[in-house]
Enzyme design. Structure first.
Site, PDB file in Angstrom:
ATOM      1  N   ARG A  92       0.825  -1.110  -0.317  1.00 59.90           N
ATOM      2  CA  ARG A  92      -0.026   0.531   0.338  1.00 59.90           C
ATOM      3  C   ARG A  92       1.044   1.483   0.577  1.00 59.90           C
ATOM      4  O   ARG A  92       0.321   2.061  -0.508  1.00 59.90           O
ATOM      5  CB  ARG A  92      -0.902   0.272   0.915  1.00 59.90           C
ATOM      6  CG  ARG A  92      -2.110   1.065   1.461  1.00 59.90           C
ATOM      7  CD  ARG A  92      -3.174   1.485   2.276  1.00 59.90           C
ATOM      8  NE  ARG A  92      -2.992   0.274   3.099  1.00 59.90           N
ATOM      9  CZ  ARG A  92      -2.684   0.798   4.318  1.00 59.90           C
ATOM     10  NH1 ARG A  92      -1.446   2.230   4.879  1.00 59.90           N
ATOM     11  NH2 ARG A  92      -2.168   0.065   5.281  1.00 59.90           N
ATOM     12  N   TYR A 127     -17.302  14.961 -14.852  1.00 58.71           N
ATOM     13  CA  TYR A 127     -17.436  13.307 -14.582  1.00 58.71           C
ATOM     14  C   TYR A 127     -18.388  13.500 -13.607  1.00 58.71           C
ATOM     15  O   TYR A 127     -18.452  13.548 -12.394  1.00 58.71           O
ATOM     16  CB  TYR A 127     -16.181  12.937 -14.471  1.00 58.71           C
ATOM     17  CG  TYR A 127     -16.612  10.811 -14.444  1.00 58.71           C
ATOM     18  CD1 TYR A 127     -16.803  10.273 -15.191  1.00 58.71           C
ATOM     19  CD2 TYR A 127     -16.615  10.340 -13.174  1.00 58.71           C
ATOM     20  CE1 TYR A 127     -16.528   9.068 -15.239  1.00 58.71           C
ATOM     21  CE2 TYR A 127     -16.694   8.963 -12.808  1.00 58.71           C
ATOM     22  CZ  TYR A 127     -16.816   8.476 -13.834  1.00 58.71           C
ATOM     23  OH  TYR A 127     -17.254   6.986 -13.555  1.00 58.71           O
ATOM     24  N   ASP A 166      -8.362  17.007 -15.491  1.00 62.11           N
ATOM     25  CA  ASP A 166      -8.797  15.299 -15.662  1.00 62.11           C
ATOM     26  C   ASP A 166      -8.487  15.452 -17.632  1.00 62.11           C
ATOM     27  O   ASP A 166      -9.076  15.788 -18.221  1.00 62.11           O
ATOM     28  CB  ASP A 166     -10.430  15.558 -15.362  1.00 62.11           C
ATOM     29  CG  ASP A 166     -10.693  14.028 -15.861  1.00 62.11           C
ATOM     30  OD1 ASP A 166      -9.402  13.036 -16.224  1.00 62.11           O
ATOM     31  OD2 ASP A 166     -11.058  13.105 -15.079  1.00 62.11           O
ATOM     32  N   LYS A 205      -9.742   4.442 -18.637  1.00 61.54           N
ATOM     33  CA  LYS A 205      -9.881   4.484 -19.914  1.00 61.54           C
ATOM     34  C   LYS A 205      -8.841   4.321 -21.227  1.00 61.54           C
ATOM     35  O   LYS A 205      -7.994   2.738 -21.290  1.00 61.54           O
ATOM     36  CB  LYS A 205     -10.818   5.257 -19.991  1.00 61.54           C
ATOM     37  CG  LYS A 205     -11.269   6.006 -18.729  1.00 61.54           C
ATOM     38  CD  LYS A 205     -12.848   4.915 -18.882  1.00 61.54           C
ATOM     39  CE  LYS A 205     -13.544   5.165 -17.217  1.00 61.54           C
ATOM     40  NZ  LYS A 205     -13.925   6.738 -16.573  1.00 61.54           N
TER      41      LYS A 205
HETATM   42  C1  LIG Z   1     -13.901   7.298 -15.925  1.00 63.80           C
HETATM   43  C2  LIG Z   1     -14.268   8.341 -16.166  1.00 63.80           C
HETATM   44  C3  LIG Z   1     -13.414   9.469 -14.116  1.00 63.80           C
HETATM   45  C4  LIG Z   1     -13.401   8.056 -12.929  1.00 63.80           C
HETATM   46  O1  LIG Z   1     -12.622   6.950 -12.933  1.00 63.80           O
HETATM   47  P1  LIG Z   1     -12.849   5.729 -12.864  1.00 63.80           P
HETATM   48  O2  LIG Z   1     -11.318   4.823 -12.880  1.00 63.80           O
HETATM   49  O3  LIG Z   1     -13.985   5.135 -13.525  1.00 63.80           O
HETATM   50  O4  LIG Z   1     -12.990   5.575 -11.104  1.00 63.80           O
HETATM   51  C5  LIG Z   1     -12.996  10.389 -13.970  1.00 63.80           C
HETATM   52  N1  LIG Z   1     -13.290  11.286 -15.290  1.00 63.80           N
HETATM   53  C6  LIG Z   1     -13.771  10.774 -16.370  1.00 63.80           C
HETATM   54  C7  LIG Z   1     -13.607  12.115 -17.374  1.00 63.80           C
HETATM   55  C8  LIG Z   1     -12.911   9.457 -16.473  1.00 63.80           C
HETATM   56  O5  LIG Z   1     -14.371   9.240 -17.686  1.00 63.80           O
END
Ligand SMILES: *Cc1c(COP(=O)(O)O)cnc(C)c1O
Length: 407
Positions: free
Chosen positions: A64, A117, A189, A214
């Site tokens: 961790r 998001y 992000d 993603k």
């Molecule tokens: C999917 C997503 C998140 C969250 O990510 P997780 O891996 O599902 O926790 C945050 N920001 C964007 C733009 C996303 O597409």
């Protein structure tokens, strides 16, 4: 190999996704760094254990707190985003929560883009409020709004571009300029673009976050996140919110993402090529009412494509000349394209925001946000574009004919 030969900082991103950062030296000379699937690390003697805990000797203690496979991923993604450090996390939300909560305390204020998001929205609007942090959501399309809403106690400005559900674009450099001499950190992000298509650090971002679920991983088999920043910021996140709230990354997930990353450059080019072909097809289908795609000249801030963003990405939203029943009939008529949320996978995915990602909204809030009953979001995959288009066409045609018959 000498340290010099290992340095990849002058290499192009397509090389860095394969060689960037530092890999642990494998005594057997394995091409691919081994997976350190271990929870803990043995100390050779008690002095070593205490020295590691005291931070007097480098080395691992417990997974961790750090793990060599996770470190390898962190150094590679940090190199790709142009930062000196990164912290990997169990999910994208784990990275967003650990990062933002490390920066605030009660009484603080944060500025957030109104298009982000859904879970980030919930984090800032609900959880932050419980801990006495005020999140203010504003439209940052006009960057001067940022200047207007900044306060002395604003700790960060948080944005996403392009953003769901209409692929809203924001000008990162203009927003950084609008922040002037504020001590607030600019957090971007960068999930939809990846470092290959958009480089927020060179536009002024202090911190860049990804849902590695993603495009970075790209194969739909991992949920993960990562945050990049300077050494001090990342060390602070790692030693507080990430360590103590515990959303750290599994070494196996890090190993899979390292594997996925190697093809990021070729995947992103193919994703974008396919998305452009899908948009051209949608543009001339009678059932399509409106398309939201940064690559279209009609898209707001389309001029950022080719400057801030290298290409327009692979996420497209569109509306049908139909009603919710028609939109559902279209989805149910699809054959190859998977009805699923998420994006950035080899498989093309499609979802219906009104009843899925944005279903927690009230009907009024949905309408105010422009999320109509026929709005659909497609995350274009890596299949042959002709097959993606053929599937869309047969499903659209089936609804269009039913629509004509009933009219
Ligand atoms: C999917 C997503 C998140 C969250 O990510 P997780 O891996 O599902 O926790 C945050 N920001 C964007 C733009 C996303 O597409």
């Amino acid at each position: 190999m000498s340290a010099d030969k290992q340095s990849t900082e002058h290499h192009q991103l397509a090389t860095q996704v394969i060689h960037g950062g530092k890999a642990p030296q494998d005594p057997e000379g394995a091409l691919v760094a081994p997976l350190y699937q271990t929870s803990t690390f043995k100390f050779s003697h008690s002095d070593q254990g205490s020295a590691r805990f005291a931070g007097e000797e480098p080395g691992y203690i417990y997974s961790r707190l750090g793990n060599p496979t996770v470190t390898q991923l962190e150094t590679r993604v940090a190199a790709l985003e142009g930062f000196s450090a990164a912290a990997a996390s169990a999910t994208g939300m784990g990275a967003i929560a650990a990062t933002t909560m490390a920066l605030v305390r009660s009484g603080d204020h944060v500025l957030v883009s109104d298009a982000i998001y859904g879970c980030s929205f919930a984090l800032f609007s609900d959880l932050f409020e419980r801990f006495g942090v005020e999140a203010e959501f504003i439209d940052m399309a006009d960057a001067s709004q940022v200047t207007k809403h900044l306060r002395d106690n604003t700790r960060f400005v948080f944005l996403e571009t392009p953003a769901n559900p209409h692929l809203k674009l924001l000008d990162i450099a203009a927003i950084k300029t609008a922040m002037g001499a504020s001590a607030a950190k600019l957090i971007v992000d960068n999930t939809f673009m990846t470092p290959l298509l958009q480089h927020p650090k060179s536009l002024g971002a202090d911190i860049v976050i990804h849902s590695a679920t993603k495009f970075l991983n790209g194969h739909g088999d991992v949920v993960a996140g990562i945050v990049c920043g300077d050494e001090e910021t990342i060390a602070d996140i790692k030693m507080t919110t990430l360590k103590d709230m515990g959303a750290t990354m599994s070494p196996h997930d890090a190993w899979l993402i390292l594997r996925g990353l190697k093809t990021l450059d070729v995947r992103m080019q193919r994703h974008c090529d396919n998305a452009e072909k899908v948009v051209s097809f949608l543009q001339q289908h009678e059932l399509i009412k409106k398309i939201y795609y940064p690559g279209l000249a009609s898209h707001p801030k389309h001029d950022l494509v080719g400057s801030q963003m290298q290409r327009a990405g692979a996420v497209i939203a569109f509306e049908l000349h139909s009603d919710e029943q028609g939109a559902r009939a279209f989805l149910d008529a699809l054959d190859m394209i998977a009805l699923a949320v998420s994006l950035g996978d080899a498989e093309t995915l499609i979802q219906h925001p009104a009843s899925m990602t944005h279903s927690p909204y009230t009907p009024e809030a949905r309408q105010a946000a422009g999320i109509s009953d026929t709005l659909l979001r497609i995350a274009v995959g890596l299949e042959d574009a002709n097959d993606i288009i053929a599937d869309l066409k047969q499903a659209l045609d089936s609804v269009a004919s039913r629509w004509r018959d009933s009219a």
